[in-house]
Scaffold this motif. Structure first.
Motif, PDB file in Angstrom:
ATOM      1  N   ARG A  70       0.828  -1.212   0.000  1.00 39.81           N
ATOM      2  CA  ARG A  70       0.000   0.000   0.000  1.00 39.81           C
ATOM      3  C   ARG A  70       0.860   1.260   0.000  1.00 39.81           C
ATOM      4  NH1 ARG A  70      -3.319  -1.941   4.455  1.00 39.81           N
ATOM      5  NH2 ARG A  70      -4.457  -3.656   3.568  1.00 39.81           N
ATOM      6  N   LYS A  71       1.971   1.227   0.726  1.00 44.99           N
ATOM      7  CA  LYS A  71       2.873   2.379   0.744  1.00 44.99           C
ATOM      8  C   LYS A  71       3.460   2.617  -0.642  1.00 44.99           C
ATOM      9  CE  LYS A  71       6.893   4.254   3.098  1.00 44.99           C
ATOM     10  NZ  LYS A  71       7.942   4.048   4.095  1.00 44.99           N
ATOM     11  N   GLU A  72       3.890   1.545  -1.299  1.00 38.69           N
ATOM     12  CA  GLU A  72       4.413   1.670  -2.669  1.00 38.69           C
ATOM     13  C   GLU A  72       3.342   2.187  -3.620  1.00 38.69           C
ATOM     14  OE1 GLU A  72       7.039  -1.117  -4.813  1.00 38.69           O
ATOM     15  OE2 GLU A  72       7.109  -2.200  -2.888  1.00 38.69           O
ATOM     16  N   ILE A  73       2.124   1.682  -3.449  1.00 43.43           N
ATOM     17  CA  ILE A  73       1.018   2.131  -4.300  1.00 43.43           C
ATOM     18  C   ILE A  73       0.816   3.628  -4.134  1.00 43.43           C
ATOM     19  CG2 ILE A  73      -1.503   2.059  -4.551  1.00 43.43           C
ATOM     20  CD1 ILE A  73      -1.291  -1.005  -4.077  1.00 43.43           C
ATOM     21  N   LYS A  74       0.706   4.104  -2.891  1.00 39.32           N
ATOM     22  CA  LYS A  74       0.469   5.533  -2.647  1.00 39.32           C
ATOM     23  C   LYS A  74       1.564   6.401  -3.260  1.00 39.32           C
ATOM     24  CE  LYS A  74      -2.329   5.068   1.510  1.00 39.32           C
ATOM     25  NZ  LYS A  74      -3.550   5.730   1.194  1.00 39.32           N
ATOM     26  N   GLN A  75       2.808   5.920  -3.232  1.00 39.69           N
ATOM     27  CA  GLN A  75       3.922   6.679  -3.803  1.00 39.69           C
ATOM     28  C   GLN A  75       3.890   6.665  -5.332  1.00 39.69           C
ATOM     29  OE1 GLN A  75       7.222   4.672  -1.956  1.00 39.69           O
ATOM     30  NE2 GLN A  75       7.123   5.925  -0.111  1.00 39.69           N
ATOM     31  N   SER A  76       3.220   5.692  -5.918  1.00 38.84           N
ATOM     32  CA  SER A  76       3.210   5.528  -7.374  1.00 38.84           C
ATOM     33  C   SER A  76       2.018   6.193  -8.058  1.00 38.84           C
ATOM     34  CB  SER A  76       3.189   4.039  -7.726  1.00 38.84           C
ATOM     35  OG  SER A  76       4.317   3.399  -7.205  1.00 38.84           O
ATOM     36  N   LEU A  77       0.992   6.533  -7.286  1.00 38.38           N
ATOM     37  CA  LEU A  77      -0.235   7.027  -7.909  1.00 38.38           C
ATOM     38  C   LEU A  77      -0.097   8.438  -8.443  1.00 38.38           C
ATOM     39  CD1 LEU A  77      -2.969   5.728  -5.454  1.00 38.38           C
ATOM     40  CD2 LEU A  77      -2.375   4.825  -7.701  1.00 38.38           C
ATOM     41  N   ASP A  78      -0.753   8.669  -9.564  1.00 31.94           N
ATOM     42  CA  ASP A  78      -0.938  10.004 -10.095  1.00 31.94           C
ATOM     43  C   ASP A  78      -2.247   9.998 -10.879  1.00 31.94           C
ATOM     44  OD1 ASP A  78      -0.479   9.034 -12.742  1.00 31.94           O
ATOM     45  OD2 ASP A  78       1.631   9.570 -12.656  1.00 31.94           O
ATOM     46  N   ARG A  79      -2.613  11.138 -11.361  1.00 29.03           N
ATOM     47  CA  ARG A  79      -3.904  11.310 -12.035  1.00 29.03           C
ATOM     48  C   ARG A  79      -4.074  10.381 -13.240  1.00 29.03           C
ATOM     49  NH1 ARG A  79      -4.953  17.415 -13.295  1.00 29.03           N
ATOM     50  NH2 ARG A  79      -6.116  17.457 -11.367  1.00 29.03           N
ATOM     51  N   GLU A  80      -3.031  10.256 -14.048  1.00 30.77           N
ATOM     52  CA  GLU A  80      -3.139   9.439 -15.260  1.00 30.77           C
ATOM     53  C   GLU A  80      -3.272   7.950 -14.936  1.00 30.77           C
ATOM     54  OE1 GLU A  80      -0.997  12.064 -14.996  1.00 30.77           O
ATOM     55  OE2 GLU A  80      -2.163  13.317 -16.347  1.00 30.77           O
ATOM     56  N   LYS A  81      -2.514   7.480 -13.951  1.00 34.01           N
ATOM     57  CA  LYS A  81      -2.579   6.062 -13.581  1.00 34.01           C
ATOM     58  C   LYS A  81      -3.941   5.716 -12.988  1.00 34.01           C
ATOM     59  CE  LYS A  81       2.383   5.767 -12.860  1.00 34.01           C
ATOM     60  NZ  LYS A  81       3.432   5.830 -11.846  1.00 34.01           N
ATOM     61  N   VAL A  82      -4.467   6.596 -12.141  1.00 32.71           N
ATOM     62  CA  VAL A  82      -5.786   6.359 -11.549  1.00 32.71           C
ATOM     63  C   VAL A  82      -6.856   6.387 -12.638  1.00 32.71           C
ATOM     64  CG1 VAL A  82      -7.528   7.293  -9.960  1.00 32.71           C
ATOM     65  CG2 VAL A  82      -5.132   7.146  -9.261  1.00 32.71           C
ATOM     66  N   THR A  83      -6.730   7.309 -13.584  1.00 35.11           N
ATOM     67  CA  THR A  83      -7.678   7.369 -14.701  1.00 35.11           C
ATOM     68  C   THR A  83      -7.678   6.058 -15.474  1.00 35.11           C
ATOM     69  OG1 THR A  83      -7.465   9.769 -14.912  1.00 35.11           O
ATOM     70  CG2 THR A  83      -8.233   8.571 -16.860  1.00 35.11           C
ATOM     71  N   ALA A  84      -6.505   5.527 -15.774  1.00 36.38           N
ATOM     72  CA  ALA A  84      -6.408   4.266 -16.519  1.00 36.38           C
ATOM     73  C   ALA A  84      -7.067   3.122 -15.751  1.00 36.38           C
ATOM     74  CB  ALA A  84      -4.949   3.939 -16.813  1.00 36.38           C
ATOM     75  N   MET A  85      -6.855   3.069 -14.441  1.00 35.39           N
ATOM     76  CA  MET A  85      -7.472   2.000 -13.642  1.00 35.39           C
ATOM     77  C   MET A  85      -8.989   2.165 -13.578  1.00 35.39           C
ATOM     78  SD  MET A  85      -4.800   1.261 -10.558  1.00 35.39           S
ATOM     79  CE  MET A  85      -3.959   2.839 -10.426  1.00 35.39           C
ATOM     80  N   LEU A  86      -9.461   3.392 -13.432  1.00 38.27           N
ATOM     81  CA  LEU A  86     -10.912   3.617 -13.407  1.00 38.27           C
ATOM     82  C   LEU A  86     -11.544   3.206 -14.731  1.00 38.27           C
ATOM     83  CD1 LEU A  86     -11.070   7.038 -11.542  1.00 38.27           C
ATOM     84  CD2 LEU A  86     -11.985   4.855 -10.720  1.00 38.27           C
ATOM     85  N   LYS A  87     -10.892   3.540 -15.827  1.00 39.77           N
ATOM     86  CA  LYS A  87     -11.410   3.141 -17.135  1.00 39.77           C
ATOM     87  C   LYS A  87     -11.433   1.622 -17.265  1.00 39.77           C
ATOM     88  CE  LYS A  87     -10.437   7.346 -19.719  1.00 39.77           C
ATOM     89  NZ  LYS A  87      -9.711   7.949 -20.845  1.00 39.77           N
ATOM     90  N   ALA A  88     -10.406   0.947 -16.741  1.00 40.72           N
ATOM     91  CA  ALA A  88     -10.373  -0.518 -16.766  1.00 40.72           C
ATOM     92  C   ALA A  88     -11.525  -1.116 -15.938  1.00 40.72           C
ATOM     93  CB  ALA A  88      -9.037  -1.031 -16.244  1.00 40.72           C
ATOM     94  N   LEU A  89     -11.964  -0.369 -14.934  1.00 40.98           N
ATOM     95  CA  LEU A  89     -13.080  -0.814 -14.097  1.00 40.98           C
ATOM     96  C   LEU A  89     -14.439  -0.450 -14.691  1.00 40.98           C
ATOM     97  CD1 LEU A  89     -11.602   0.131 -10.613  1.00 40.98           C
ATOM     98  CD2 LEU A  89     -11.996  -2.194 -11.489  1.00 40.98           C
ATOM     99  N   GLY A  90     -14.427   0.273 -15.816  1.00 37.72           N
ATOM    100  CA  GLY A  90     -15.678   0.596 -16.493  1.00 37.72           C
ATOM    101  C   GLY A  90     -16.205   2.006 -16.289  1.00 37.72           C
ATOM    102  N   TYR A  91     -15.457   2.840 -15.609  1.00 42.22           N
ATOM    103  CA  TYR A  91     -15.882   4.226 -15.413  1.00 42.22           C
ATOM    104  C   TYR A  91     -15.494   5.051 -16.629  1.00 42.22           C
ATOM    105  CZ  TYR A  91     -16.510   3.048 -10.486  1.00 42.22           C
ATOM    106  OH  TYR A  91     -16.913   2.477  -9.310  1.00 42.22           O
ATOM    107  N   GLU A  92     -16.297   6.057 -16.934  1.00 39.84           N
ATOM    108  CA  GLU A  92     -15.967   6.994 -18.011  1.00 39.84           C
ATOM    109  C   GLU A  92     -15.386   8.247 -17.370  1.00 39.84           C
ATOM    110  OE1 GLU A  92     -19.070   7.746 -20.853  1.00 39.84           O
ATOM    111  OE2 GLU A  92     -19.793   5.694 -20.681  1.00 39.84           O
ATOM    112  N   VAL A  93     -14.126   8.507 -17.642  1.00 41.02           N
ATOM    113  CA  VAL A  93     -13.441   9.674 -17.082  1.00 41.02           C
ATOM    114  C   VAL A  93     -13.255  10.685 -18.203  1.00 41.02           C
ATOM    115  CG1 VAL A  93     -11.389  10.484 -15.862  1.00 41.02           C
ATOM    116  CG2 VAL A  93     -12.249   8.161 -15.442  1.00 41.02           C
ATOM    117  N   ASP A  94     -13.712  11.920 -17.970  1.00 40.84           N
ATOM    118  CA  ASP A  94     -13.593  12.925 -19.030  1.00 40.84           C
ATOM    119  C   ASP A  94     -12.209  13.581 -19.024  1.00 40.84           C
ATOM    120  OD1 ASP A  94     -13.566  15.028 -17.145  1.00 40.84           O
ATOM    121  OD2 ASP A  94     -15.690  15.505 -17.432  1.00 40.84           O
TER     122      ASP A  94
END
Length: 95
Positions: A7-31
């Protein structure tokens, strides 16, 4: 799997683009303004900050992608952690 370390590594690795890609993979539409619908609503009220933090202004909820997967999608935290780690290329003990 050492959840705290991962979880610590994850928090250090996250940014807007990576979260957007994961949300899209989960089926969310991100504008293009990094806004999306977390709930059934007419217009998107959730947004992604530069550091990957998600805030839903409609309900007041806020958290990271792990919290969203766990709290809003009902996925157990260890499974959510493993999925996000895999998306980010972070090794888990299971790899």
């Amino acid at each position: 799997m050492q959840l705290k370390r991962i979880r610590k590594e994850i928090k250090q690795s996250l940014d807007r683009e990576k979260v957007t890609a994961m949300l899209k993979a989960l089926g969310y539409e991100v504008d293009r303004n990094y806004k999306f619908k977390l709930r059934e609503e007419r217009t998107p009220s959730a947004s992604i900050a530069k550091d990957g933090y998600i805030k839903d202004f409609g309900s007041g909820w806020g958290g990271d992608i792990l919290a969203l997967i766990h709290e809003h999608r009902g996925e157990p935290l260890p499974e959510a952690t493993k999925w996000v780690a895999q998306c980010l290329g972070i090794r888990t003990d299971d790899d």
